[in-house]
Design a protein around this motif. Structure first.
Motif, PDB file in Angstrom:
ATOM      1  N   PHE A  36       2.999  -2.286  -8.884  1.00 51.40           N
ATOM      2  CA  PHE A  36       1.999  -2.302  -7.833  1.00 51.40           C
ATOM      3  C   PHE A  36       2.690  -2.684  -6.534  1.00 51.40           C
ATOM      4  O   PHE A  36       3.777  -3.268  -6.559  1.00 51.40           O
ATOM      5  CB  PHE A  36       0.889  -3.316  -8.163  1.00 51.40           C
ATOM      6  CG  PHE A  36       0.067  -2.936  -9.362  1.00 51.40           C
ATOM      7  CD1 PHE A  36       0.579  -3.064 -10.648  1.00 51.40           C
ATOM      8  CD2 PHE A  36      -1.211  -2.444  -9.215  1.00 51.40           C
ATOM      9  CE1 PHE A  36      -0.161  -2.702 -11.765  1.00 51.40           C
ATOM     10  CE2 PHE A  36      -1.973  -2.089 -10.319  1.00 51.40           C
ATOM     11  CZ  PHE A  36      -1.448  -2.216 -11.589  1.00 51.40           C
ATOM     12  N   ARG A  37       2.091  -2.364  -5.412  1.00 54.77           N
ATOM     13  CA  ARG A  37       2.699  -2.733  -4.137  1.00 54.77           C
ATOM     14  C   ARG A  37       1.649  -3.146  -3.130  1.00 54.77           C
ATOM     15  O   ARG A  37       0.486  -2.758  -3.226  1.00 54.77           O
ATOM     16  CB  ARG A  37       3.531  -1.564  -3.580  1.00 54.77           C
ATOM     17  CG  ARG A  37       2.717  -0.350  -3.148  1.00 54.77           C
ATOM     18  CD  ARG A  37       3.658   0.781  -2.743  1.00 54.77           C
ATOM     19  NE  ARG A  37       2.922   1.958  -2.294  1.00 54.77           N
ATOM     20  CZ  ARG A  37       3.491   3.124  -1.983  1.00 54.77           C
ATOM     21  NH1 ARG A  37       4.812   3.284  -2.102  1.00 54.77           N
ATOM     22  NH2 ARG A  37       2.748   4.135  -1.574  1.00 54.77           N
ATOM     23  N   GLN A  38       2.094  -3.951  -2.184  1.00 52.55           N
ATOM     24  CA  GLN A  38       1.206  -4.388  -1.117  1.00 52.55           C
ATOM     25  C   GLN A  38       1.981  -4.434   0.188  1.00 52.55           C
ATOM     26  O   GLN A  38       2.988  -5.149   0.302  1.00 52.55           O
ATOM     27  CB  GLN A  38       0.603  -5.752  -1.410  1.00 52.55           C
ATOM     28  CG  GLN A  38      -0.457  -6.175  -0.400  1.00 52.55           C
ATOM     29  CD  GLN A  38      -1.279  -7.359  -0.870  1.00 52.55           C
ATOM     30  OE1 GLN A  38      -0.861  -8.119  -1.730  1.00 52.55           O
ATOM     31  NE2 GLN A  38      -2.469  -7.499  -0.298  1.00 52.55           N
ATOM     32  N   LYS A  42      -2.541  -4.532   4.253  1.00 48.62           N
ATOM     33  CA  LYS A  42      -3.180  -3.544   3.386  1.00 48.62           C
ATOM     34  C   LYS A  42      -3.501  -4.155   2.030  1.00 48.62           C
ATOM     35  O   LYS A  42      -2.920  -5.168   1.632  1.00 48.62           O
ATOM     36  CB  LYS A  42      -2.279  -2.322   3.217  1.00 48.62           C
ATOM     37  CG  LYS A  42      -2.080  -1.523   4.487  1.00 48.62           C
ATOM     38  CD  LYS A  42      -1.336  -0.231   4.201  1.00 48.62           C
ATOM     39  CE  LYS A  42      -1.204   0.615   5.447  1.00 48.62           C
ATOM     40  NZ  LYS A  42      -0.496   1.904   5.176  1.00 48.62           N
ATOM     41  N   GLU A  43      -4.387  -3.506   1.295  1.00 49.68           N
ATOM     42  CA  GLU A  43      -4.722  -3.966  -0.038  1.00 49.68           C
ATOM     43  C   GLU A  43      -3.622  -3.570  -1.028  1.00 49.68           C
ATOM     44  O   GLU A  43      -2.906  -2.583  -0.828  1.00 49.68           O
ATOM     45  CB  GLU A  43      -6.057  -3.369  -0.478  1.00 49.68           C
ATOM     46  CG  GLU A  43      -7.247  -3.882   0.321  1.00 49.68           C
ATOM     47  CD  GLU A  43      -8.564  -3.409  -0.247  1.00 49.68           C
ATOM     48  OE1 GLU A  43      -9.612  -3.856   0.259  1.00 49.68           O
ATOM     49  OE2 GLU A  43      -8.554  -2.595  -1.178  1.00 49.68           O
ATOM     50  N   ARG A  44      -3.542  -4.329  -2.084  1.00 48.39           N
ATOM     51  CA  ARG A  44      -2.604  -3.979  -3.140  1.00 48.39           C
ATOM     52  C   ARG A  44      -3.020  -2.671  -3.798  1.00 48.39           C
ATOM     53  O   ARG A  44      -4.218  -2.411  -3.981  1.00 48.39           O
ATOM     54  CB  ARG A  44      -2.580  -5.098  -4.184  1.00 48.39           C
ATOM     55  CG  ARG A  44      -1.519  -4.955  -5.250  1.00 48.39           C
ATOM     56  CD  ARG A  44      -1.582  -6.121  -6.210  1.00 48.39           C
ATOM     57  NE  ARG A  44      -2.836  -6.128  -6.952  1.00 48.39           N
ATOM     58  CZ  ARG A  44      -3.356  -7.209  -7.529  1.00 48.39           C
ATOM     59  NH1 ARG A  44      -2.736  -8.379  -7.419  1.00 48.39           N
ATOM     60  NH2 ARG A  44      -4.488  -7.143  -8.195  1.00 48.39           N
ATOM     61  N   GLU A  45      -2.039  -1.862  -4.160  1.00 46.90           N
ATOM     62  CA  GLU A  45      -2.342  -0.577  -4.792  1.00 46.90           C
ATOM     63  C   GLU A  45      -1.408  -0.336  -5.970  1.00 46.90           C
ATOM     64  O   GLU A  45      -0.264  -0.800  -5.998  1.00 46.90           O
ATOM     65  CB  GLU A  45      -2.211   0.569  -3.792  1.00 46.90           C
ATOM     66  CG  GLU A  45      -0.824   0.762  -3.234  1.00 46.90           C
ATOM     67  CD  GLU A  45      -0.712   1.988  -2.330  1.00 46.90           C
ATOM     68  OE1 GLU A  45      -1.687   2.745  -2.211  1.00 46.90           O
ATOM     69  OE2 GLU A  45       0.377   2.176  -1.744  1.00 46.90           O
ATOM     70  N   ALA A  92       6.909  -2.073   1.355  1.00 45.10           N
ATOM     71  CA  ALA A  92       5.922  -2.996   0.793  1.00 45.10           C
ATOM     72  C   ALA A  92       6.631  -3.998  -0.104  1.00 45.10           C
ATOM     73  O   ALA A  92       7.814  -3.839  -0.411  1.00 45.10           O
ATOM     74  CB  ALA A  92       4.874  -2.245  -0.018  1.00 45.10           C
ATOM     75  N   TYR A  94       6.827  -5.034  -3.811  1.00 51.00           N
ATOM     76  CA  TYR A  94       6.553  -4.379  -5.089  1.00 51.00           C
ATOM     77  C   TYR A  94       6.496  -5.424  -6.197  1.00 51.00           C
ATOM     78  O   TYR A  94       7.400  -6.263  -6.324  1.00 51.00           O
ATOM     79  CB  TYR A  94       7.638  -3.343  -5.394  1.00 51.00           C
ATOM     80  CG  TYR A  94       7.471  -2.082  -4.586  1.00 51.00           C
ATOM     81  CD1 TYR A  94       7.719  -2.076  -3.221  1.00 51.00           C
ATOM     82  CD2 TYR A  94       7.054  -0.897  -5.190  1.00 51.00           C
ATOM     83  CE1 TYR A  94       7.547  -0.920  -2.469  1.00 51.00           C
ATOM     84  CE2 TYR A  94       6.889   0.262  -4.457  1.00 51.00           C
ATOM     85  CZ  TYR A  94       7.136   0.243  -3.099  1.00 51.00           C
ATOM     86  OH  TYR A  94       6.963   1.393  -2.362  1.00 51.00           O
ATOM     87  N   TYR A  95       5.456  -5.323  -7.006  1.00 44.41           N
ATOM     88  CA  TYR A  95       5.226  -6.277  -8.072  1.00 44.41           C
ATOM     89  C   TYR A  95       5.223  -5.589  -9.435  1.00 44.41           C
ATOM     90  O   TYR A  95       4.638  -4.509  -9.594  1.00 44.41           O
ATOM     91  CB  TYR A  95       3.881  -6.977  -7.900  1.00 44.41           C
ATOM     92  CG  TYR A  95       3.771  -7.801  -6.642  1.00 44.41           C
ATOM     93  CD1 TYR A  95       3.288  -7.253  -5.464  1.00 44.41           C
ATOM     94  CD2 TYR A  95       4.152  -9.150  -6.629  1.00 44.41           C
ATOM     95  CE1 TYR A  95       3.185  -8.002  -4.301  1.00 44.41           C
ATOM     96  CE2 TYR A  95       4.053  -9.910  -5.486  1.00 44.41           C
ATOM     97  CZ  TYR A  95       3.565  -9.333  -4.317  1.00 44.41           C
ATOM     98  OH  TYR A  95       3.462 -10.081  -3.172  1.00 44.41           O
ATOM     99  N   ASP A 111      -5.763  -4.478 -12.252  1.00 46.54           N
ATOM    100  CA  ASP A 111      -5.511  -5.905 -12.089  1.00 46.54           C
ATOM    101  C   ASP A 111      -5.001  -6.512 -13.392  1.00 46.54           C
ATOM    102  O   ASP A 111      -5.700  -7.292 -14.035  1.00 46.54           O
ATOM    103  CB  ASP A 111      -6.795  -6.610 -11.641  1.00 46.54           C
ATOM    104  CG  ASP A 111      -6.519  -8.044 -11.195  1.00 46.54           C
ATOM    105  OD1 ASP A 111      -7.470  -8.844 -11.175  1.00 46.54           O
ATOM    106  OD2 ASP A 111      -5.350  -8.352 -10.875  1.00 46.54           O
TER     107      ASP A 111
END
Length: 125
Positions: A36-38, A42-45, A92, A94-95, A111
């Motif tokens: 995921f990235r944020q 911006k919102e996380r996507e 971004a 990155y997670y 999530d």
């Protein structure tokens, strides 16, 4: 205790490539995993997700299809994200994330319950 540790972030020029890695520990059953990235403001996507053991299902966000590829080394418990043809909009944090595979259709895509600390990716034009 589940731990996810990302590495491989950094800076790249537009059109370049980076590969992110996520070393997982403490996963004792079948887990889905994902990136995921944020970006700032911006919102996380979701970027991409991959299903648990025994499945080959993957899902990539439309914004990265054809440019990013998610994969995993099951034996080493490492998740990868190969990022090619990078664009500045890919900049971004990155997670890496993980959840029980039974949540593939829902929580895995939005999530997940377990998260890494994140690695920064910066793409310059």
């Amino acid at each position: 205790q589940v731990q996810l540790v990302e590495s491989g972030g950094g800076s790249a020029q537009a059109g370049g490539s980076l590969r992110l890695s996520c070393a997982a520990s403490g996963l004792t059953s079948s887990y889905c995993m994902g990136w995921f990235r944020q970006a700032p403001g911006k919102e996380r996507e979701k970027v991409a997700t991959i299903d648990g053991d025994g499945s080959t299902r993957v899902s990539h966000a439309d914004s990265v299809k054809g440019r990013f590829t998610i994969s995993k080394d099951k034996a080493k418990k490492i998740l990868y994200l190969q990022m090619d043809s990078l664009i500045p909009e890919d900049t971004a944090m990155y997670y890496c994330a993980a959840d029980f595979a039974l949540w593939w259709g829902t929580r895995c895509q939005t999530d997940p319950v377990y998260w890494g600390q994140g690695t920064q990716v910066t793409v310059s034009s």
